[in-house]
Design a protein around this motif. Structure first.
Motif, mmCIF file in Angstrom:
data_model
loop_
_atom_site.group_PDB
_atom_site.id
_atom_site.type_symbol
_atom_site.label_atom_id
_atom_site.label_comp_id
_atom_site.label_asym_id
_atom_site.label_seq_id
_atom_site.Cartn_x
_atom_site.Cartn_y
_atom_site.Cartn_z
ATOM 1 N N ALA A 1 0.832 -1.202 0.000
ATOM 2 C CA ALA A 1 0.000 0.000 0.000
ATOM 3 C C ALA A 1 0.868 1.254 0.000
ATOM 4 O O ALA A 1 0.559 2.228 -0.689
ATOM 5 C CB ALA A 1 -0.939 -0.013 1.199
ATOM 6 N N LEU A 2 1.941 1.246 0.765
ATOM 7 C CA LEU A 2 2.839 2.399 0.796
ATOM 8 C C LEU A 2 3.546 2.582 -0.542
ATOM 9 O O LEU A 2 3.719 3.702 -1.013
ATOM 10 C CB LEU A 2 3.868 2.240 1.916
ATOM 11 N N THR B 1 -5.124 -1.889 -8.985
ATOM 12 C CA THR B 1 -4.256 -2.518 -7.995
ATOM 13 C C THR B 1 -4.100 -3.994 -8.336
ATOM 14 O O THR B 1 -5.076 -4.664 -8.671
ATOM 15 C CB THR B 1 -4.874 -2.383 -6.588
ATOM 16 N N ARG B 2 -2.883 -4.500 -8.245
ATOM 17 C CA ARG B 2 -2.619 -5.917 -8.509
ATOM 18 C C ARG B 2 -2.012 -6.525 -7.262
ATOM 19 O O ARG B 2 -1.280 -5.880 -6.537
ATOM 20 C CB ARG B 2 -1.684 -6.065 -9.691
ATOM 21 N N ASP C 1 -9.798 -14.291 0.022
ATOM 22 C CA ASP C 1 -10.446 -13.007 0.231
ATOM 23 C C ASP C 1 -9.375 -11.981 0.587
ATOM 24 O O ASP C 1 -8.558 -12.212 1.472
ATOM 25 C CB ASP C 1 -11.465 -13.129 1.366
ATOM 26 N N LEU C 2 -9.370 -10.868 -0.099
ATOM 27 C CA LEU C 2 -8.407 -9.807 0.159
ATOM 28 C C LEU C 2 -9.180 -8.508 0.275
ATOM 29 O O LEU C 2 -9.835 -8.078 -0.673
ATOM 30 C CB LEU C 2 -7.387 -9.717 -0.975
ATOM 31 N N ARG C 3 -9.151 -7.921 1.466
ATOM 32 C CA ARG C 3 -9.897 -6.687 1.698
ATOM 33 C C ARG C 3 -8.949 -5.635 2.243
ATOM 34 O O ARG C 3 -8.188 -5.900 3.161
ATOM 35 C CB ARG C 3 -11.036 -6.925 2.682
ATOM 36 N N GLU D 1 -15.550 -1.135 -2.590
ATOM 37 C CA GLU D 1 -16.240 -2.150 -3.379
ATOM 38 C C GLU D 1 -15.245 -3.187 -3.889
ATOM 39 O O GLU D 1 -14.074 -2.872 -4.097
ATOM 40 C CB GLU D 1 -16.952 -1.499 -4.577
ATOM 41 N N ASN D 2 -15.697 -4.403 -4.081
ATOM 42 C CA ASN D 2 -14.859 -5.442 -4.662
ATOM 43 C C ASN D 2 -14.678 -5.156 -6.149
ATOM 44 O O ASN D 2 -15.661 -4.912 -6.846
ATOM 45 C CB ASN D 2 -15.479 -6.822 -4.481
ATOM 46 N N PRO D 3 -13.442 -5.165 -6.644
ATOM 47 C CA PRO D 3 -13.227 -4.915 -8.063
ATOM 48 C C PRO D 3 -13.709 -6.087 -8.914
ATOM 49 O O PRO D 3 -13.759 -7.229 -8.460
ATOM 50 C CB PRO D 3 -11.716 -4.755 -8.176
ATOM 51 N N VAL D 4 -14.049 -5.788 -10.130
ATOM 52 C CA VAL D 4 -14.460 -6.815 -11.076
ATOM 53 C C VAL D 4 -13.209 -7.482 -11.627
ATOM 54 O O VAL D 4 -12.316 -6.787 -12.122
ATOM 55 C CB VAL D 4 -15.293 -6.199 -12.224
ATOM 56 N N PRO D 5 -13.103 -8.820 -11.523
ATOM 57 C CA PRO D 5 -11.900 -9.500 -12.053
ATOM 58 C C PRO D 5 -11.764 -9.261 -13.548
ATOM 59 O O PRO D 5 -12.737 -9.184 -14.273
ATOM 60 C CB PRO D 5 -12.157 -10.977 -11.768
ATOM 61 N N GLN D 6 -10.515 -9.148 -13.992
ATOM 62 C CA GLN D 6 -10.275 -8.923 -15.420
ATOM 63 C C GLN D 6 -9.845 -10.190 -16.084
ATOM 64 O O GLN D 6 -9.256 -11.030 -15.571
ATOM 65 C CB GLN D 6 -9.202 -7.864 -15.595
#
Length: 58
Positions: free
Chosen positions: A15-16, A28-29, A40-42, A53-58
């Protein structure tokens, strides 16, 4: 518990390094470099429970 502590430290470092809003143009990857499956990653700002919000997987 040791894995969770390591994962928390790694996420804080990530994050930093991400630079916050300055890099908002790129999604973000997350790379899981552990031997465990991440199901699960929050993320939330430090000291809050304000998860986005949870991002939509690409």
């Amino acid at each position: 518990m040791r894995i969770k502590g390591f994962a928390a430290a790694a996420l804080a470092a990530f994050a930093l390094a991400a630079g916050g809003p300055a890099r908002a143009e790129k999604p973000t990857r997350f790379w899981n470099l552990t031997s465990k499956t991440v199901s699960d990653l929050r993320l939330a700002p430090a000291g809050t429970g304000k998860f986005g919000e949870n991002p939509v997987p690409q």
